[in-house]
Each structure stands twice: as C-alpha cells, then as structure tokens.
Design an enzyme around this catalytic site. Sequence first.
Site, PDB file in Angstrom:
ATOM      1  N   PHE A 115       0.852  -1.189   0.000  1.00 24.08           N
ATOM      2  CA  PHE A 115       0.000   0.000   0.000  1.00 24.08           C
ATOM      3  C   PHE A 115       0.888   1.239   0.000  1.00 24.08           C
ATOM      4  CE2 PHE A 115      -4.556   1.114   0.774  1.00 24.08           C
ATOM      5  CZ  PHE A 115      -5.111   0.007   0.159  1.00 24.08           C
ATOM      6  N   GLN A 229      -7.504  14.857   2.570  1.00 20.16           N
ATOM      7  CA  GLN A 229      -6.780  13.966   1.658  1.00 20.16           C
ATOM      8  C   GLN A 229      -7.509  13.769   0.332  1.00 20.16           C
ATOM      9  OE1 GLN A 229      -6.199   9.490   2.493  1.00 20.16           O
ATOM     10  NE2 GLN A 229      -4.151  10.360   2.515  1.00 20.16           N
ATOM     11  N   HIS A 231      -7.533  11.424  -2.938  1.00 22.44           N
ATOM     12  CA  HIS A 231      -7.094  10.113  -3.402  1.00 22.44           C
ATOM     13  C   HIS A 231      -6.875  10.252  -4.898  1.00 22.44           C
ATOM     14  CE1 HIS A 231      -7.014   5.856  -4.227  1.00 22.44           C
ATOM     15  NE2 HIS A 231      -7.197   5.554  -2.964  1.00 22.44           N
ATOM     16  N   LEU A 241     -14.503   5.421  -5.802  1.00 26.50           N
ATOM     17  CA  LEU A 241     -13.098   5.092  -5.588  1.00 26.50           C
ATOM     18  C   LEU A 241     -12.675   3.852  -6.366  1.00 26.50           C
ATOM     19  CD1 LEU A 241     -10.508   5.607  -3.789  1.00 26.50           C
ATOM     20  CD2 LEU A 241     -11.379   3.744  -2.396  1.00 26.50           C
ATOM     21  N   GLU A 244      -6.660   1.816  -3.955  1.00 25.05           N
ATOM     22  CA  GLU A 244      -5.207   1.800  -4.043  1.00 25.05           C
ATOM     23  C   GLU A 244      -4.678   0.371  -4.206  1.00 25.05           C
ATOM     24  OE1 GLU A 244      -3.369   4.839  -1.723  1.00 25.05           O
ATOM     25  OE2 GLU A 244      -1.998   3.392  -0.835  1.00 25.05           O
ATOM     26  N   ARG A 284      -0.497   9.458  -1.118  1.00 25.23           N
ATOM     27  CA  ARG A 284      -1.615  10.027  -1.872  1.00 25.23           C
ATOM     28  C   ARG A 284      -1.470  11.521  -2.131  1.00 25.23           C
ATOM     29  NH1 ARG A 284      -6.323   6.598   1.276  1.00 25.23           N
ATOM     30  NH2 ARG A 284      -5.736   4.645   0.296  1.00 25.23           N
ATOM     31  N   HIS A 352     -11.097  12.326  -0.316  1.00 23.16           N
ATOM     32  CA  HIS A 352     -11.284  10.968   0.189  1.00 23.16           C
ATOM     33  C   HIS A 352     -11.399  10.876   1.704  1.00 23.16           C
ATOM     34  CE1 HIS A 352     -11.068   6.663   0.140  1.00 23.16           C
ATOM     35  NE2 HIS A 352      -9.917   6.617   0.754  1.00 23.16           N
ATOM     36  N   ARG A 387      -2.680  10.919   5.875  1.00 21.16           N
ATOM     37  CA  ARG A 387      -2.855   9.540   6.351  1.00 21.16           C
ATOM     38  C   ARG A 387      -2.323   8.554   5.319  1.00 21.16           C
ATOM     39  NH1 ARG A 387      -7.147   5.404   5.285  1.00 21.16           N
ATOM     40  NH2 ARG A 387      -7.866   6.827   3.674  1.00 21.16           N
TER      41      ARG A 387
HETATM   42  C1  FAD Z   1     -14.727   4.366  -0.734  1.00 24.02           C
HETATM   43  C2  FAD Z   1     -13.833   4.312   0.454  1.00 24.02           C
HETATM   44  C3  FAD Z   1     -12.869   3.327   0.554  1.00 24.02           C
HETATM   45  C4  FAD Z   1     -12.025   3.282   1.650  1.00 24.02           C
HETATM   46  N1  FAD Z   1     -11.088   2.294   1.720  1.00 24.02           N
HETATM   47  C5  FAD Z   1     -10.310   2.190   2.821  1.00 24.02           C
HETATM   48  C6  FAD Z   1      -9.383   1.127   2.954  1.00 24.02           C
HETATM   49  O1  FAD Z   1      -9.261   0.246   2.098  1.00 24.02           O
HETATM   50  N2  FAD Z   1      -8.629   1.083   4.074  1.00 24.02           N
HETATM   51  C7  FAD Z   1      -8.723   2.009   5.067  1.00 24.02           C
HETATM   52  O2  FAD Z   1      -8.023   1.906   6.066  1.00 24.02           O
HETATM   53  N3  FAD Z   1      -9.609   3.042   4.962  1.00 24.02           N
HETATM   54  C8  FAD Z   1     -10.401   3.137   3.873  1.00 24.02           C
HETATM   55  N4  FAD Z   1     -11.293   4.173   3.777  1.00 24.02           N
HETATM   56  C9  FAD Z   1     -11.479   5.055   4.932  1.00 24.02           C
HETATM   57  C10 FAD Z   1     -12.277   4.313   6.004  1.00 24.02           C
HETATM   58  O3  FAD Z   1     -13.163   3.434   5.390  1.00 24.02           O
HETATM   59  C11 FAD Z   1     -13.075   5.267   6.881  1.00 24.02           C
HETATM   60  O4  FAD Z   1     -12.243   6.250   7.408  1.00 24.02           O
HETATM   61  C12 FAD Z   1     -13.717   4.508   8.049  1.00 24.02           C
HETATM   62  O5  FAD Z   1     -14.438   3.400   7.573  1.00 24.02           O
HETATM   63  C13 FAD Z   1     -14.619   5.417   8.849  1.00 24.02           C
HETATM   64  O6  FAD Z   1     -15.305   4.643   9.798  1.00 24.02           O
HETATM   65  P1  FAD Z   1     -16.114   5.321  10.968  1.00 24.02           P
HETATM   66  O7  FAD Z   1     -16.631   4.231  11.836  1.00 24.02           O
HETATM   67  O8  FAD Z   1     -15.293   6.375  11.581  1.00 24.02           O
HETATM   68  O9  FAD Z   1     -17.327   6.057  10.236  1.00 24.02           O
HETATM   69  P2  FAD Z   1     -18.422   5.549   9.182  1.00 24.02           P
HETATM   70  O10 FAD Z   1     -18.232   4.159   8.753  1.00 24.02           O
HETATM   71  O11 FAD Z   1     -18.512   6.598   8.153  1.00 24.02           O
HETATM   72  O12 FAD Z   1     -19.752   5.553  10.059  1.00 24.02           O
HETATM   73  C14 FAD Z   1     -20.333   6.750  10.548  1.00 24.02           C
HETATM   74  C15 FAD Z   1     -21.566   6.409  11.338  1.00 24.02           C
HETATM   75  O13 FAD Z   1     -22.061   7.565  11.979  1.00 24.02           O
HETATM   76  C16 FAD Z   1     -23.449   7.667  11.824  1.00 24.02           C
HETATM   77  N5  FAD Z   1     -23.829   9.088  11.871  1.00 24.02           N
HETATM   78  C17 FAD Z   1     -23.212  10.138  11.274  1.00 24.02           C
HETATM   79  N6  FAD Z   1     -23.863  11.288  11.559  1.00 24.02           N
HETATM   80  C18 FAD Z   1     -24.904  10.963  12.354  1.00 24.02           C
HETATM   81  C19 FAD Z   1     -25.962  11.702  12.971  1.00 24.02           C
HETATM   82  N7  FAD Z   1     -26.091  13.036  12.828  1.00 24.02           N
HETATM   83  N8  FAD Z   1     -26.868  11.017  13.703  1.00 24.02           N
HETATM   84  C20 FAD Z   1     -26.788   9.668  13.847  1.00 24.02           C
HETATM   85  N9  FAD Z   1     -25.814   8.929  13.286  1.00 24.02           N
HETATM   86  C21 FAD Z   1     -24.888   9.565  12.558  1.00 24.02           C
HETATM   87  C22 FAD Z   1     -23.726   7.010  10.476  1.00 24.02           C
HETATM   88  O14 FAD Z   1     -25.055   6.563  10.409  1.00 24.02           O
HETATM   89  C23 FAD Z   1     -22.716   5.859  10.498  1.00 24.02           C
HETATM   90  O15 FAD Z   1     -23.258   4.740  11.142  1.00 24.02           O
HETATM   91  C24 FAD Z   1     -12.144   4.240   2.682  1.00 24.02           C
HETATM   92  C25 FAD Z   1     -13.109   5.221   2.584  1.00 24.02           C
HETATM   93  C26 FAD Z   1     -13.919   5.272   1.469  1.00 24.02           C
HETATM   94  C27 FAD Z   1     -14.915   6.391   1.382  1.00 24.02           C
END
Ligand code: FAD
Length: 576
Positions: A115, A229, A231, A241, A244, A284, A352, A387
């Site tokens: 990566f 960031q 991507h 996306l 990577e 990135r 991203h 990151r």
């Molecule tokens: C397309 C894509 C691919 C990625 N690939 C990778 C990868 O391969 N490897 C890696 O390390 N990272 C990757 N990332 C980054 C990583 O996936 C995210 O940073 C991480 O999953 C975020 O997780 P989280 O639990 O913080 O938030 P999220 O999974 O975004 O969850 C947020 C939660 O908060 C809730 N929420 C938000 N606002 C409110 C509100 N006002 N009221 C009630 N609930 C609310 C939502 O309902 C949801 O359940 C990727 C990101 C994207 C977009």
Amino acid sequence: MDTYDIIIVGGGGAGLRAAIAAAESSPKLSIALVSKVYPMRSHTVSAEGGTAAVLRDNDSFDTHAKDTIFGADFLADQDAVEMFINEAPGELIQLEHWGCPWSRDPDGRMSVRAFGGMSVNRTAFAADKTGFHMLHALFQTSLKYESVNRYDECFVTTLLVNDGRVQGITIINIYNGQVEVITGKAVILCTGGGGRVFPFTTNAAIKTGDGMALAYRAGVALKDMEFVQYHPTGLPGTGILITEASRGEGGWLTNKDGYRYLQDYGLGPPTDEPVHRKMELGPRDILSRCHMQELEKGRTFEGPYGHYVHLDLRHLGENKINEKIPFVRELARKYIGIDPVYEPIPVRPVVHYMMGGISTDATTKTTLAGLYAAGETACVSINGANRLGSNSLTECLVFGARAGRSAAEYASAQSSPSSKPLEALARDEQQRLDQQFLRKEGGKERIATIRQEMHKTMEEGVGIYRNEEAMQKTCNTLSQLRERFKDISFDDRSSIFNTEVIAALELDFMLDVAGAIAHSAANRKESRGSHTRTDFPKRDDENFLKHSLAHRTVDGPRIEYSPVTITRWQPEERKY
Ligand SMILES: Cc1cc2nc3c(=O)[nH]c(=O)nc-3n(C[C@H](O)[C@H](O)[C@H](O)COP(=O)(O)OP(=O)(O)OC[C@H]3O[C@@H](n4cnc5c(N)ncnc54)[C@H](O)[C@@H]3O)c2cc1C
C-alpha cells in the site's frame, strides 16, 4: 426520555467496535447505539483495499511507526502512533476470531499486500471488499450483547451539556419525524468523516461531518482541519473510488501519451518488479499533486467531467484481477462501461479522507467531560498532515475499542444525570428545530443551491493547491452562505422519512465543518502533507510544527495551536 449509561453515535467500524468494547467491559452498563442509517450502510462498508498491521517477521513496529510518521509529514503525535501500532495486530486477529474472512496465502496465513507509503507489505484484506467483511463481523458480534440497544435511522441533532459535562443527546426519529431525548453518562461520537463538503468525493452521501459539528458546537476544538486527503484514483463524474489495492497489485498510472509520468517527479525510475514501492505507491498527497502538474503541462485527457489520466491494469491479466481486485472490475464495468482487463480506467484525484477532526487524546477523551470520539471523526492524531492508506480501518478498531473502554470506566463512576435541566435543554432544542427546520415558514433559498455554492468555493479555495487570496475568498463566501442558510425554504412538510429536513440539517453541519477547514488552512502559512500552498511552498517546522485547533465563536472560527508530541523520530525532509 430513554436513559442509558453510554450513548454511541455511529454504527460504522469505530461505533460498533466501541459498542462491543463497552459491553465487554461490564455487562451491567446499558448502551444505546444510534445511527442515521442502518449500521451496515455506514461508509465503512465501502472500504475496499485493506487494513494495516504488523503481521509478518519481515516487518516491525518501528517500521510501521516510521512509515506512518513520515507519511504524516511529522504532524502525528508519536506516542499515539506507537500505541496504535502496538495494538493493531491484536485487533485484526480478534476480528478473525469474530469471523472476518481475510484473504489467505496458500500456507494459510493472512495475506498482506503493498500500500502507498508502507515500506513492506502489511495491509491485510478480504479481496477488495475489506470494509464490508469487517463491518459484517463487527455487526454480527455486536448482536450477541443484550446490553446494546440500537436506534437505527435516528438523526442526532445536538449534544445536551449540563453542569460542564455531556449528559445526553436529542434525535429526530427519521421514521416518524419525532424529536426524542436520550440521556447518558457518557457519549462517544463515531460519526465518520465529512468529504461531502467538497464536490468530487469518494465519500458516501451520509458523510457530512455531523459529529465534528456537534462537538464543535458544544465547545470542543476541531484539530488539524486543513488537512484534507485527495485520493489520486477516483472515477470522474461520480467520484467512486478505484482502490489503491489496484496499484498495490501492480497497476500503472499513465498520461495521455501512455507515459508513466510519476518517474518525472522523483518517484521513479520504473523497474521490472511486480510492485513498485515508489512510483504508483507513493503517498496520496504527492500522487494527487503530480496529477495536477500533468494537467498544467497539458498531458492529461479531457472528458465530459474534466481532466483525467489512465489507471492501466491490463498487464496484470484477467486471473489476477478476478482474484485480487474483482470489485474494481465490477465498478469500472457498471459505472463507466469499461472492462479493465482490456482497457485502462480513467481516474482523477477526488476528496477521500479528513485527517482532522474532533480533538481527542490517545484515550479518545475530549475536553468536554463525558465526551469521547473515535474513527474518522476524531483527530488523536496519528494521521498528521497525510494519512497512509489502510491505517484508518485499523484506527477505527484500535481507537473504537479504546473509546468503549474509556467511556465504560468513566460512566461506571458517574451518577445518573438529573432529568429536570435536561428536559429544559430538550425543550429549547425542540423549539430550535421547529423554527429552523420542522415547521419553518417562508424562505427563498434552495438547500441545493447553497450546497452547490459551498462545494464550488471549497474546491476553488481549499483544493489540492491553495493560496492566500483564494482561501480568504472561500472564508468570506462561507460566511455569506451561513447567513443565506437562515432563509432556506422547504417543500416537503411530511413527517415520515423527510429527507429534505435531514439534508438541511446536514448542510447546517457541513457549513460549520467547511468554515473550520478554510480558516485553519488560511492560518497555516506553510506547505505540509496534503496542505500545499503556492505562496508558501516549503514546510516550516520552526513556526508550524504544531496542531491547529479551531474553536467556534459568533464571529467565525478562532484558530489556536498546540504542540506535536515528538518522541523518537526527529523531523527530516520527507523524501521517497
Ligand atoms: C470508498 C472508500 C474506501 C475506503 N477504503 C479504505 C481502505 O481500504 N482502508 C482504510 O483503512 N480506509 C479506507 N477508507 C477510509 C475508512 O473506510 C473510513 O475512514 C472509516 O471506515 C470510517 O469509519 P467510521 O466508523 O469512523 O465512520 P463511518 O463508517 O462513516 O460511520 C459513521 C456512522 O455515523 C453515523 N452518523 C453520522 N452522523 C450521524 C448523525 N447526525 N446522527 C446519527 N448517526 C450519525 C452514520 O449513520 C454511520 O453509522 C475508505 C473510505 C472510502 C470512502
């Protein structure tokens, strides 16, 4: 008024990991898990490439730490990075025991892939649907704890703060439009990032920075918000996306002359090795800047959605593509009608990930008593100014678990909040929501217009390349949009699944987040990681080796600074 010991906002990777950790800490604690979407629809589900940890003998904690700190352009807190890296392998093995189907080598060990910015292969994966499988394993595990009570499709509108500590939240139940109060001794925000403040993004429509704005409004600072960031490989138009992992498996980036242009930017020369650790696997921020320079040289393609280059996977062959990155093939075929086995994929840089977020310490604690944050919404900081890909899923696990345990310890020692003051706060919030959203009369501004103008000014002022004049203009435009927002109008008056009201509440949050980004960026007069200024092109450790902290005031964001923790890795020039 429903009452719990711990409220977790967010059902993504960080929120579910926090729920399990809190439930495991003590079966006596009652836990509410609130999410604006059904948990399996959280953005974590769409993560493709993988999740980093030291899992092999050719790797070491020190190398992972060094890669992360270099990648962060020295803005990460090194003590936090070391904690993160030490706890990462245990989290991935734990997830294996909870049923996550990791991809494996023929000898049965978990596979690891290359990566960007990682000096050895250390990114574990489940084909190219890593987030989907991780979230499934976490969600299923969370179901076994009876103490976890879910509030799916409930939108949090504010934190209830009384007596100097957070004591609950208000929600709109999206199903019926009712405003409800949930009290808790501790609240953990796991609400994900806010890429939707920009026009081209890989982020799901729900990533609107709500949790950052909730904490900001409650008086907690947002840290390092200027670091956004890009991507380098999103699909033009949709921003979807292309992971990577496609470059980790050996894909090439070529310009309109079919030339692997990265060799012109100090990342070459190309070699015959199947995976090139520099070139396409440079970090990135650097790859996104190289794209913009190719654009300036007139060496990118021009399409209906603007400039793009090619991601060429043809030399990998059909078998490898099908085995290691099947989702890339599926996405390219479905969304642009291109089969990467036979044709290169058009790609461009897209927003991203947000390195910045709610300021916490390494135990996930914020400055507001009882409030914790983890996952993308938080800034610990381990990501600093940039990151490394595949560190953030691991961050959700390590700091999600830490948040669950910290909140459990805190809540166990607290008495229940008294309901009287909270009822008064809830009445105020109901009134605010009625006046500005639920029963708002008149108004002539369209929600979509304000959102589009925000997108435009964010891309113009705080995109990949930045300068003083453009950033000031963005700060001004955002404060005008904030004023205009007061005059928004609503067409939909129903109370059942009123997505117009939710869109307005999200835009309200996004305007706060956008303001914090633009002001933090304008104040940082140097270039570091993802923050690149044409008027201050050099990193300036003397004046800016420090975290920025945006505080919300009536006159707009006030920016202060705090020191970066440096332990064993002294700042040096970041070369690849
Ligand atoms: C397309 C894509 C691919 C990625 N690939 C990778 C990868 O391969 N490897 C890696 O390390 N990272 C990757 N990332 C980054 C990583 O996936 C995210 O940073 C991480 O999953 C975020 O997780 P989280 O639990 O913080 O938030 P999220 O999974 O975004 O969850 C947020 C939660 O908060 C809730 N929420 C938000 N606002 C409110 C509100 N006002 N009221 C009630 N609930 C609310 C939502 O309902 C949801 O359940 C990727 C990101 C994207 C977009």
